[in-house]
Design a protein around this motif. Structure first.
Motif, short mmCIF file in Angstrom:
data_model
loop_
_atom_site.label_atom_id
_atom_site.label_comp_id
_atom_site.label_asym_id
_atom_site.label_seq_id
_atom_site.Cartn_x
_atom_site.Cartn_y
_atom_site.Cartn_z
N LEU A 40 66.56 -56.85 -14.59
CA LEU A 40 66.26 -56.17 -15.86
C LEU A 40 64.85 -55.59 -15.90
O LEU A 40 64.67 -54.40 -16.18
N ARG A 41 63.83 -56.39 -15.63
CA ARG A 41 62.44 -55.92 -15.77
C ARG A 41 62.13 -54.80 -14.78
O ARG A 41 61.43 -53.84 -15.11
N THR A 42 62.64 -54.91 -13.56
CA THR A 42 62.42 -53.85 -12.57
C THR A 42 63.05 -52.55 -13.03
O THR A 42 62.44 -51.48 -12.97
N ALA A 43 64.29 -52.65 -13.51
CA ALA A 43 65.00 -51.46 -13.98
C ALA A 43 64.27 -50.81 -15.15
O ALA A 43 64.16 -49.58 -15.23
N ILE A 44 63.75 -51.62 -16.07
CA ILE A 44 63.04 -51.10 -17.23
C ILE A 44 61.77 -50.35 -16.81
O ILE A 44 61.48 -49.25 -17.32
N MET A 45 61.02 -50.90 -15.87
CA MET A 45 59.79 -50.26 -15.44
C MET A 45 60.06 -48.95 -14.70
O MET A 45 59.35 -47.96 -14.88
N VAL A 46 61.11 -48.93 -13.87
CA VAL A 46 61.49 -47.69 -13.18
C VAL A 46 61.88 -46.63 -14.20
O VAL A 46 61.48 -45.46 -14.11
N ALA A 47 62.66 -47.04 -15.21
CA ALA A 47 63.08 -46.10 -16.26
C ALA A 47 61.89 -45.57 -17.03
O ALA A 47 61.83 -44.38 -17.37
N ALA A 48 60.91 -46.43 -17.31
CA ALA A 48 59.72 -46.00 -18.06
C ALA A 48 58.95 -44.93 -17.31
O ALA A 48 58.54 -43.90 -17.87
N VAL A 49 58.76 -45.14 -16.01
CA VAL A 49 58.01 -44.17 -15.19
C VAL A 49 58.75 -42.84 -15.14
O VAL A 49 58.15 -41.77 -15.32
N LEU A 50 60.06 -42.88 -14.93
CA LEU A 50 60.83 -41.64 -14.80
C LEU A 50 61.02 -40.94 -16.15
O LEU A 50 61.14 -39.72 -16.21
N ASN A 51 61.06 -41.71 -17.23
CA ASN A 51 61.05 -41.10 -18.58
C ASN A 51 59.77 -40.29 -18.77
O ASN A 51 59.80 -39.18 -19.30
N PHE A 52 58.66 -40.86 -18.33
CA PHE A 52 57.36 -40.19 -18.45
C PHE A 52 57.36 -38.88 -17.65
O PHE A 52 56.96 -37.83 -18.15
N VAL A 53 57.84 -38.95 -16.43
CA VAL A 53 57.89 -37.75 -15.57
C VAL A 53 58.82 -36.69 -16.17
O VAL A 53 58.49 -35.50 -16.20
#
Length: 343
Positions: A40-53
């Motif tokens: 869960l936490r890994t997926a959330i952080m990846v999603a946050a970075v790509l949302n930003f991009v």
């Protein structure tokens, strides 16, 4: 007083953006978490970075939100504030109950309700819908309604195609492949979410700046300042990083039993629809697109594979979002007008 009001509107818009990211974390990662591909936490952080991009991929959707819903003469700081308040209320309400509702629908509903309230305040009940741009709103509503249907159909077709391609392969051989592919599709989904949803906040903030006189609209384009793009991207990424686990459970486990191949098909179909819409400046609901795609994947197996009870609950949220958000914004407009002394 006006400067204070514009600062307040910008802060509330960024809070809406944060809540949008928080509320919509599930869109990008529900399937990849529920299938066990990523923790869960890994997926959330990846999603946050790509949302930003994804937020830096364009501003066409921001122009549509800023100029395509209510007429220019009815846009004011109080209208924008009331619209945001209505949208925030509905987002928090549906998040609390774990219902995947649309932040896009909520924002559109809020602008409609606030615009109508200002029209009535100025012109009485003789011109209730005078603030609404019928042609622009029709395009937006059509894109919001049709996008999940297109996502459902695309996921259904993709799933059938994948079944046919791998029809002779043993499940034990296919699963590792799609576990790797689903990491890519989840990233694709997160990128598409940033490309569409962050722009809605950009559009709303720029509307407020135009009303204040800090930005001048040029033709059909809404010139979004670079700092607005950066602020919106950051607020959405931080909201995504906070993570809305309640809706992850709904999308990932309660509609169908997902395997990595299903997650890959649903995410790829939904993200393709969203990125296409972003390119053409169409605000769509990422929540509804991924929900529709998951339904399409389930329907490709059998009608009984879909848990229709929770699906009906989601559909009710789809129906209610625009009118409820609109009513909330309508109600907020009048006390805000009185307190600030502005229309």
């Amino acid at each position: 007083m006006l400067l204070t009001l514009v600062i307040l509107v910008i802060v509330v818009a960024l809070i809406f953006d944060f809540i949008n990211g928080f509320h919509d974390t599930a869109n990008a990662i529900a399937t990849v978490v529920s299938t066990g591909v990523l923790p869960l936490r890994t997926a959330i952080m990846v999603a946050a970075v790509l949302n930003f991009v994804g937020a830096f991929t364009g501003t066409a959707v921001a122009s549509t939100i800023g100029k395509g819903i209510i007429t220019a003469d009815m846009i004011s700081l109080v209208v924008v504030f009331a619209a945001l308040a209505g949208a925030i209320f509905w987002n928090l309400f549906t998040w609390y109950y774990g219902i995947p509702s649309s932040s896009s629908h909520a924002m559109v509903g809020g602008l409609i309700g606030a615009g109508m309230a200002r029209s009535i305040a100025q012109n009485g009940f003789t011109d209730v819908t005078g603030a609404i741009q019928a042609a622009g709103l029709k395009k937006i509503i059509l894109s919001l309604v049709l996008s999940p249907v297109v996502g459902m159909f695309a996921a259904f077709v993709l799933m059938i195609l994948l079944f046919w391609i791998f029809r002779k392969a043993a499940p034990i051989a296919v699963s590792p492949l799609f576990r790797r592919l689903q990491m890519l599709s989840a990233g694709f989904m997160a990128l598409s979410h940033g490309s569409n949803d962050a722009q809605k906040t950009m559009g709303v903030i720029t509307m407020a700046l135009v009303s204040y006189g800090a930005v001048e609209a040029v033709g059909e384009k809404l010139p979004v300042p670079a700092w607005v793009v950066l602020a919106s991207a950051t607020a959405m990424a931080l909201g995504t990083a906070a993570g809305g686990v309640r809706i992850i459970k709904t999308l990932g486990t309660k509609i169908i039993d997902l395997k990595p191949i299903h997650g890959f098909a649903a995410e790829t179909a939904a993200a393709s629809v969203i990125l296409t819409a972003s390119h053409y400046g169409l605000p769509v609901s990422t929540t509804h697109c991924i929900s529709g795609s998951i339904l399409g994947v389930g329907a490709s197996q059998s009608v009984s594979a879909v848990r229709w009870g929770i699906t009906v609950r989601i559909l009710w949220a789809w129906v209610l979002t625009i009118p409820v958000s609109g009513l909330c914004a309508f109600a907020v407009y009048y006390p805000s007008m009185v307190l600030t002394g502005h229309h």
